[in-house]
Structures are given as C-alpha cells and as structure tokens.
Design a protein around this motif. Structure first.
Motif, PDB file in Angstrom:
ATOM      1  N   GLY A 250       0.832  -1.206   0.000  1.00 30.58           N
ATOM      2  CA  GLY A 250       0.000   0.000   0.000  1.00 30.58           C
ATOM      3  C   GLY A 250       0.861   1.248   0.000  1.00 30.58           C
ATOM      4  O   GLY A 250       1.764   1.404   0.825  1.00 30.58           O
ATOM      5  N   SER A 291      -8.858  -9.765   0.129  1.00 28.92           N
ATOM      6  CA  SER A 291      -9.124  -8.357  -0.168  1.00 28.92           C
ATOM      7  C   SER A 291     -10.354  -7.847   0.577  1.00 28.92           C
ATOM      8  O   SER A 291     -10.655  -6.657   0.538  1.00 28.92           O
ATOM      9  CB  SER A 291      -9.337  -8.167  -1.675  1.00 28.92           C
ATOM     10  OG  SER A 291      -8.148  -8.477  -2.366  1.00 28.92           O
ATOM     11  N   ASP A 322     -11.354  -1.748   0.822  1.00 33.23           N
ATOM     12  CA  ASP A 322     -10.261  -0.976   0.254  1.00 33.23           C
ATOM     13  C   ASP A 322     -10.669  -0.600  -1.167  1.00 33.23           C
ATOM     14  O   ASP A 322     -10.981  -1.462  -1.975  1.00 33.23           O
ATOM     15  CB  ASP A 322      -9.012  -1.862   0.234  1.00 33.23           C
ATOM     16  CG  ASP A 322      -7.829  -1.176  -0.405  1.00 33.23           C
ATOM     17  OD1 ASP A 322      -8.021  -0.133  -1.059  1.00 33.23           O
ATOM     18  OD2 ASP A 322      -6.719  -1.685  -0.246  1.00 33.23           O
ATOM     19  N   ASN A 324      -9.084   0.409  -3.748  1.00 33.05           N
ATOM     20  CA  ASN A 324      -8.126   0.316  -4.862  1.00 33.05           C
ATOM     21  C   ASN A 324      -8.305  -0.958  -5.684  1.00 33.05           C
ATOM     22  O   ASN A 324      -7.391  -1.774  -5.795  1.00 33.05           O
ATOM     23  CB  ASN A 324      -6.689   0.386  -4.344  1.00 33.05           C
ATOM     24  CG  ASN A 324      -6.384   1.744  -3.748  1.00 33.05           C
ATOM     25  OD1 ASN A 324      -6.867   2.756  -4.247  1.00 33.05           O
ATOM     26  ND2 ASN A 324      -5.607   1.752  -2.685  1.00 33.05           N
ATOM     27  N   THR A 375       1.022  -3.723  -5.232  1.00 36.63           N
ATOM     28  CA  THR A 375       0.943  -2.966  -3.975  1.00 36.63           C
ATOM     29  C   THR A 375       2.267  -2.430  -3.446  1.00 36.63           C
ATOM     30  O   THR A 375       2.269  -1.687  -2.485  1.00 36.63           O
ATOM     31  CB  THR A 375       0.379  -3.861  -2.853  1.00 36.63           C
ATOM     32  OG1 THR A 375       1.236  -4.991  -2.708  1.00 36.63           O
ATOM     33  CG2 THR A 375      -1.029  -4.319  -3.149  1.00 36.63           C
TER      34      THR A 375
END
Ligand code: ZN
Length: 512
Positions: A250, A291, A322, A324, A375
C-alpha cells in the motif's frame, strides 16, 4: 564426473573463482584449481567458463501438492531450484482430522486446489510424498492453520486448554515425522483467529534449532507491530524466527520496510536468530477473499458464502472495503473464467460496481479465486534485498491451478540474478547466490546442501551470469528462464538447456 572450466560461486558469499568440481556418486569429493583434471579424462562436463553454484533453495514455496500431481512440476527446477521449503503461511497438507477431508479442502486446503485423499497424519502425508516422488527436494513445515482446522475447525473459536494441547501434540507428531518447523499465516483463516499466546504456546514445542516461519499479521500500516509480534513469539518460545516475504503493501506504507529491518537487526543484536525472505517483484499474490474484511470467514467458508448473499453483510463489507480495485488482477479461478483480468474491467463488462464484481466472482467460484495485487514499491524491494539476512523465496502459489499465476512462480531466481544483480547492481552475484543457497540452508537446517564444497551433496546449477533472466510478465508469466545451462541433483544432470530428463529425482529431506 568432473566439471571443468567452471566459474565457481560456492554459496558462502566468496567471490567467484575458476576451478574444477569432482563429483563421485551423489557427492562432491573435491574442488580443485583449473587444470587439475587431465585433458584425456573421461566423464567430463565442460562448463564453458560459466558459473557453477549450489542448487538454489526456495525459502518460501507453496508447492506442497506437487508430488501428488500427475504432471511433473518443472516451474522451480527450470530456475535452478533443487530444494523447496513448503508448508508456508500456515497451510500444510497435513495433518487432517479423519472425516474432515471436505472441510479441510474448503478451508486451509483451498489454496492447493486438490482433494486430499489417503492421508491424515503428518507421517502418512510424508509417506505419500515419498511414494509419489518429487522433482525437487522437499522440506516440509507444518502449518498452524492446518493444526487449528484439525482440532477446532475453520471458525474463530478460541481453543480450550485441551484444544491447545491437542494442537501441540499434532505439532510434536509432525516434528517427529520430519517437519522442519512451524508456519503461521496470521492474515488467513483460521490462523488469523489465533492470539499471540496461542502461537507462543505452540512454538514452545519447537526445538531451538527448528524454525518458526510466519506470514505476519499485517504487511501494511500495521507492519511494525506485526514484526514485534513475530520477535516476541521467537523470544518467548525460544526458537528461530523467519519473517516470510517481507514487504510494505500500500502506497501509504511504502518505506516502512526500513524501520522493520531496523527492528529485526535489533532483535538479532540481542541474540534472537531472526531472518527474512523476499520475492523480487512489486506485486504480491493471494486469495481474493484476503481483499475483504477478515470477519467474512470467521464462521467458516460455508457461512462466508451465505454472508456474500446477505445485503446487510454486503453493506458492512462495502463500508470497510479498500477502494483500490484497480490493483487487483484475477490470476486463477476454479472455472478458469475471469483469469488475467483486472476488477474494474470486469465490473464494466458485468455492469456491476467493483465490490459487487468481487462478490459475484467469489460466489460463482465458491471462494476458489487467486489474485495478483500491485501494492509495493521498487525502492522497498531493493531495500529488503540489501539486507544480508534476506533469503530468496518464490512464494509461488501451488502448481496446477492454471490461469495466469504471478510470474514469481516461474522466474524468481533468474530475475534476482538478471534484474537485481546484473542490471541494477543492488547486490553482487556471490551475495545473491548466498541468499539462495547457504543462507536458507542454515535457516531451515537443510542437510548436506547450500554450499559447493567437498562432502556436500552434488545438487548444482550451471548458469550464464551475462544472460540469466526471466522474461515472463504478469500477463504472460509461464515462459522458461534463460541462461540456466544445466541443473544437477545428486550427481545426475536432470535439466540441460531447458530440457527435463523426465524422472523425479528429488527427495523429501529431514532436518540436519
Ligand atoms: Zn504468505
């Protein structure tokens, strides 16, 4: 057999030197200066000035299932890997409680994509490996998630004293049968539901020279706390610690690998044997369920599927998700639909939002979905590689899942040598080979391997340091490495110029 005209990189970190290697039977019997072997000698291999080094040891593999697949798994041996440490991230293929095969297959066994059959105890599983044979040598760890499944099932239940003792007894049995240590996957169900005390209680069963290897509890914002937990487990249990695939995931967390390495250095300075491993890529790879929020699976996989159909649960997942999604590529699914595609693209095609798309795929595939996740930062990958305590491990997902796996499965070792040694010069060749050979051999107690020296087993690789590389990509990962001339196991050449000799010549090893 005499290997002449070799540039010997012996695995200790010593600089390359020209020489000759004499192999008798399965062992190296001498390492000589150039010109020692008479010109008319029989049974000679001319290395042509290329590097000859110990066979690579994959410090972090998930190829536990390779022996029981009908097809030979050539993904590692093609890279020069002759030994794999399996049973990582809390998931091993034994022990399985009698009658629990189906629940195991949907739980900790889901990673492997096979139906277990014919074994339950660790000893039975190890015997199954021995009977089936393996392409590479196998050093099995026993997984804490697998132990937890065997005693208390797939849920977040807290173990009683009796449960903990039963898990410990299964660990003792695995160690007695030849397991190299204990692994945890503290982000994966059911291992993630364990508190630190549970892991310490189990790790105390390890002899001081066996390893506790951990996919630590957090690899993003909570990285440093997770490192501290791993160190505490090692200290209180009195065992060696291996931090698996060290990374900071991240963008907001990039750079955290530096304080993480400082903490590991400090722990080492205080006397704890702690090391780490790494794969040389900025993308990770794991199950799609990872995830989503951890509570999704806290009552087991069947309940998770029900929750994915429950509008209230979906709203909670959405609130915690999340955003993304563009960093997620589907790598394999049970039906082979969706493979190689990113979530936003699939969402457009399905006319759904990204979370709905994730949920749709998980339901259709009954959770059997793996992903590649973009990531990490290149700077962090280089920082971790510079630490002399970083071994190389592929973290390749099990063979046989199909789809478009992360290229680390096919290219980890050649890529370190091509990209990080030759092109970017992050570490030199001798040091890179040490991280792939004597370092992991010392960490895991791999017998007879890891250095090119008199008396060592003749597991060897011949490679061209000016060429070695892997050109596989995330969209086209399954391409053979280049620059690997031949691979030898126990004195026998098993791969030459990329061509496999066709017989499984690996062994299940037991700790030194
Ligand atoms: Zn892992």
């Amino acid at each position: 057999m005499k290997i002449i005209n070799a540039l010997i990189v012996d695995g200790t970190g010593a600089q390359p030197r020209s020489g000759e290697v004499i192999v008798e039977g399965e062992s190296i019997t001498a390492v000589e200066p150039p010109g020692t072997v008479p010109p008319d000698a029989a049974d000679v291999i001319d290395a042509g000035g290329r590097v000859v080094c110990p066979g690579f040891i994959d410090a972090h593999s998930h190829a536990d299932n390779a022996p029981v697949l009908a097809e030979d798994d050539l993904s590692k041996i093609s890279q020069g890997v002759t030994t794999e440490i399996v049973g990582n991230c809390g998931s091993s293929l034994a022990p399985i409680r009698a009658g629990d095969d189906a629940s195991f297959a949907q739980g900790p066994g889901r990673l492997f994509g096979i139906e277990p059959g014919g074994w339950h105890s660790s000893a039975e599983w190890f015997a199954a490996i021995d009977a089936a044979g393996s392409v590479t040598n196998v050093c099995p760890l026993v997984g804490h998630g697998t132990l937890r499944q065997a005693v208390i099932g797939p849920t977040a239940a807290v173990p009683t004293e009796d449960d903990l003792a039963a898990m410990g007894d299964l660990l003792d049995e695995a160690l007695a049968a030849g397991a190299f240590g204990l692994s945890t996957g503290l982000i994966y169900p059911p291992g993630r539901y364990a508190d630190t005390a549970e892991v310490i209680a189990l790790a105390r069963r390890l002899p001081a020279d066996r390893v506790y290897a951990s996919h630590i509890r957090n690899e993003s914002a909570g990285l440093l706390d997770a490192i501290d937990e791993a160190v505490r487990i090692g200290r209180e249990a009195g065992c060696r610690v291996q931090v698996s695939h060290l990374k900071a995931a991240g963008r907001a967390n990039w750079g955290l690998v530096e304080p993480a390495l400082e903490r590991l250095d400090a722990a080492r300075a205080s006397g704890l044997p702690v090391t780490q491993d790494q794969y040389p890529y900025i993308a990770s790879s794991t199950g799609l369920t990872s995830s989503l929020s951890g509570w999704l699976l806290d009552a087991g996989p069947a309940e998770a599927l029900r929750r994915l159909r429950d509008p209230d649960a979906l709203e909670r997942l959405r609130a915690e998700a999340d955003p993304n999604y563009d960093r997620i590529m589907i790598s394999s699914t049970r039906s082979h639909a969706y493979e190689g595609r990113r979530i936003p693209e699939l969402a457009d095609e399905l006319g759904l939002d990204p979370l709905q798309t994730v949920v749709r795929i998980l339901l259709e595939e009954e959770l059997h979905v793996t992903t590649v996740l973009f990531t990490m930062s290149e700077d962090d990958v280089a920082t971790v590689l510079r630490s002399p305590y970083t071994a190389i491990g592929s973290d390749g997902l099990p063979p046989g899942l199909g789809g478009t796996p992360h290229p680390r499965l096919y290219g980890t070792f050649p890529r370190v040598l091509g990209e990080y040694v030759r092109r970017r010069k992050i570490i030199d060749l001798a040091e890179a080979v040490r991280r792939m050979t004597s370092l992991p051999a010392a960490i895991f107690g791999v017998p007879g391997r890891g250095t090119l020296a008199r008396g060592a087993v003749a597991d060897l690789v011949c490679l061209d340091p000016d060429v070695v590389d892997h050109e596989g990509s995330y969209s086209d990962p399954d391409v053979p490495p280049v620059g690997i001339g031949w691979v030898m196991q126990r004195g026998r050449v098993v791969i030459k110029d990329g061509v496999w000799g066709g017989s499984r010549h690996g062994l299940r090893l037991t700790p030194a």
